[in-house]
Design an enzyme around this catalytic site. Structure first.
Site, PDB file in Angstrom:
ATOM      1  N   CYS A 310       0.833  -1.202   0.000  1.00  0.00           N
ATOM      2  CA  CYS A 310       0.000   0.000   0.000  1.00  0.00           C
ATOM      3  C   CYS A 310       0.870   1.256   0.000  1.00  0.00           C
ATOM      4  O   CYS A 310       1.852   1.338   0.735  1.00  0.00           O
ATOM      5  CB  CYS A 310      -0.910  -0.005   1.228  1.00  0.00           C
ATOM      6  SG  CYS A 310      -2.119   1.327   1.232  1.00  0.00           S
ATOM      7  N   ARG A 406     -12.927   1.107  -4.846  1.00  0.00           N
ATOM      8  CA  ARG A 406     -12.440   1.093  -3.460  1.00  0.00           C
ATOM      9  C   ARG A 406     -11.710   2.395  -3.132  1.00  0.00           C
ATOM     10  O   ARG A 406     -11.695   2.840  -1.985  1.00  0.00           O
ATOM     11  CB  ARG A 406     -11.513  -0.103  -3.242  1.00  0.00           C
ATOM     12  CG  ARG A 406     -11.118  -0.331  -1.785  1.00  0.00           C
ATOM     13  CD  ARG A 406     -10.199  -1.549  -1.648  1.00  0.00           C
ATOM     14  NE  ARG A 406     -10.075  -1.953  -0.260  1.00  0.00           N
ATOM     15  CZ  ARG A 406      -9.249  -1.411   0.621  1.00  0.00           C
ATOM     16  NH1 ARG A 406      -8.451  -0.420   0.233  1.00  0.00           N
ATOM     17  NH2 ARG A 406      -9.205  -1.839   1.869  1.00  0.00           N
TER      18      ARG A 406
END
Length: 493
Positions: A310, A406
């Site tokens: 991430c 998302r």
């Protein structure tokens, strides 16, 4: 109202910043109870959940982790039909009693029975008089089909119809095992007083109960499974299909769960599914957890940016170090009598213990499972070593496949207009997921033994942390030595 005076709110801690303080203990590691209840219908025997990522959790991973006692969350980077089918594969992989067995009629073709058996990896299909009355008249198995040349022939020509062995509805597994052994058969249809097919018990399912005694199961003896949905136009359709397929919970998966649009959608989902288990996230603050619980969520997922793949924290400059985020959210969860999942940032089994001690009821893992046989990522060879692909759901490739919503970029149609919050990479091949789980559980049990916690609740109540310096972190890892033989639960990252 201005937040200027509290702009630098507080210090945040993550896993490498703290250690658990050992305490007087009357608990041995093998005596530790790792069971965790996330919701009324969601009790896990181990506090481990595999992430809803397209290189981590499909049906194979979900089956493996549920058999170990945990939970898999089927990713959503596929069509609604495909995702629902993945859920069905998990629910049908193991049953105490199959309450909704497949069945065909004598008029169906042998080829239809074969297709059904191959798709769901079953070895036989009960045959009923009609689809309407479901009166059992026979069974067709692999043995019946072994020498068939005409697969267009009706099943009636090849099924076993005489001397059918059946049992009454409500027959327990011990009795069923005795009947199966006595008659040397593998499948035992259950019928009601009218001879209608009402269930099925197979020797394979009985063997699986013995082989996987700690499996996480629903009230019907089927493996637990969850599945992810986004906040999109097809959310309700997808959720409906997933629940119909047997999902025990849906995970409303967004990068920022503390967002007005997300909260509105969650409230609508709760109104639409008042009695279903909803997990939602991600958030990293007490206020975010409170907002999700108020919207109707049962379990909150905590973590913004801690994952190895991430880049949210460097691309957007946003996040809260994970141990602090867990602790803050857990304080609200305790107030509401609800639970949280610590999602991301975990590299070692000791990090799992820290996440649980900070207030987590379970952890969600991606990279630790991405290299296993069961992960759907592709296998590749690099410089003579075996790896598996692993990518963040915020990577360009994953967003193009279906996860852009998302990150609130669902309306972007061109790949070069996407702003990724994740990367694509590879992780070392690790073998079977069960081997990884074994080492994780050993570490968790050991950590809980050190702090004297007999279960996760005691860990919450009694564990204490000490802040660690950079030198303390160096001291914590192997040092002043060249590792010649890596341990199965430790590697240098």
């Amino acid at each position: 109202m201005s937040n200027w005076d509290t702009k630098f709110l507080k210090k945040g801690y993550t896993f490498d910043d703290v250690l658990l303080i050992p305490a007087e203990s009357h608990v041995l590691p093998n005596e530790v109870d790792l069971k965790t209840k996330l919701a009324d219908n969601l009790t896990l025997n181990i506090p481990i959940i595999t992430a809803a990522m397209d290189t981590v959790t499909g049906s194979k991973m979900a089956i493996a982790i549920a058999r170990a006692g945990g939970l898999g969350v089927i990713h959503k980077n596929m069509s609604i039909t495909e995702q629902a089918e993945e859920v069905r594969k998990v629910k049908r992989s193991e049953n105490g009693v199959i309450i909704d067995p497949f069945f065909l009629t004598p008029e169906h073709k042998v080829s239809e029975a074969e297709e059904l058996m191959q798709r769901y990896r079953i070895s036989g299909v009960p045959i009923v008089e009609t689809l309407a009355n479901r009166k059992l008249v026979g069974i067709i198995t692999n043995r019946d089909m072994r020498f068939i040349s005409d697969y267009n022939a009706p099943i009636s020509e090849h099924m076993t119809s005489e001397h059918l062995v059946t049992a009454a509805v409500g027959t327990d597994l011990e009795t069923a095992e005795r009947i199966l052994h006595e008659h040397r058969i593998e499948k035992l249809p259950l019928v009601d007083n009218s001879g209608r097919l009402s269930g099925l018990i197979t020797i394979k399912d009985i063997e699986k109960v013995i082989e996987f005694p700690h499996a996480a199961k629903d009230e019907f003896g089927r493996l637990l499974v969850a599945a992810a949905v986004g906040v999109t136009s097809d959310t309700f359709e997808r959720a409906e299909a997933l629940f119909e397929a047997g999902a025990d919970a849906i995970v409303i998966d967004t990068a920022h769960g503390h967002s007005a649009g997300v909260l509105r959608k969650i409230a609508e989902i709760r109104a639409h599914f008042p009695n279903r288990t909803l997990i939602a996230g991600n958030i990293a603050t007490a206020e975010g957890a409170r907002a999700l619980y108020d919207a109707g969520v049962d379990v909150v997922k905590v973590g913004i940016g801690p994952g190895s793949i991430c880049t949210t924290r460097v691309v957007a400059g946003v996040g809260v170090p994970q141990v602090t985020a867990i602790y803050d959210a857990a304080a609200v969860a305790r107030e509401y009598g609800k639970t949280i999942i610590a999602d991301g940032g975990i590299k070692y089994s000791g990090d799992i213990v820290k996440a649980l001690a900070a207030g987590g009821n379970a952890v969600m893992l991606g990279s630790m499972f991405a290299g296993t046989d069961e992960a759907p990522g592709e296998t590749e060879i690099y410089q003579g070593r075996k790896f598996k692909t692993y990518r963040g759901m915020g990577s360009i490739a994953a967003m193009k496949k279906g996860s852009s919503d998302r990150y609130f970029q669902g309306s972007v149609n061109e790949a070069n207009k996407l702003v990724p919050e994740g990367i694509e990479g590879r992780v070392a091949y690790k073998g079977a997921a069960s081997d990884i789980v074994f080492q994780m559980l050993g570490g968790i049990r050991s950590g809980m033994g050190y702090v004297g916690a007999g279960d996760i609740q005691e860990l919450h109540e009694n564990a204490q942390f000490v802040e660690m310096s950079g030198a303390g972190l160096i001291e914590s890892h192997p040092h002043d030595v060249q590792i010649t033989n890596e341990a199965p639960n430790y590697s240098v990252h």
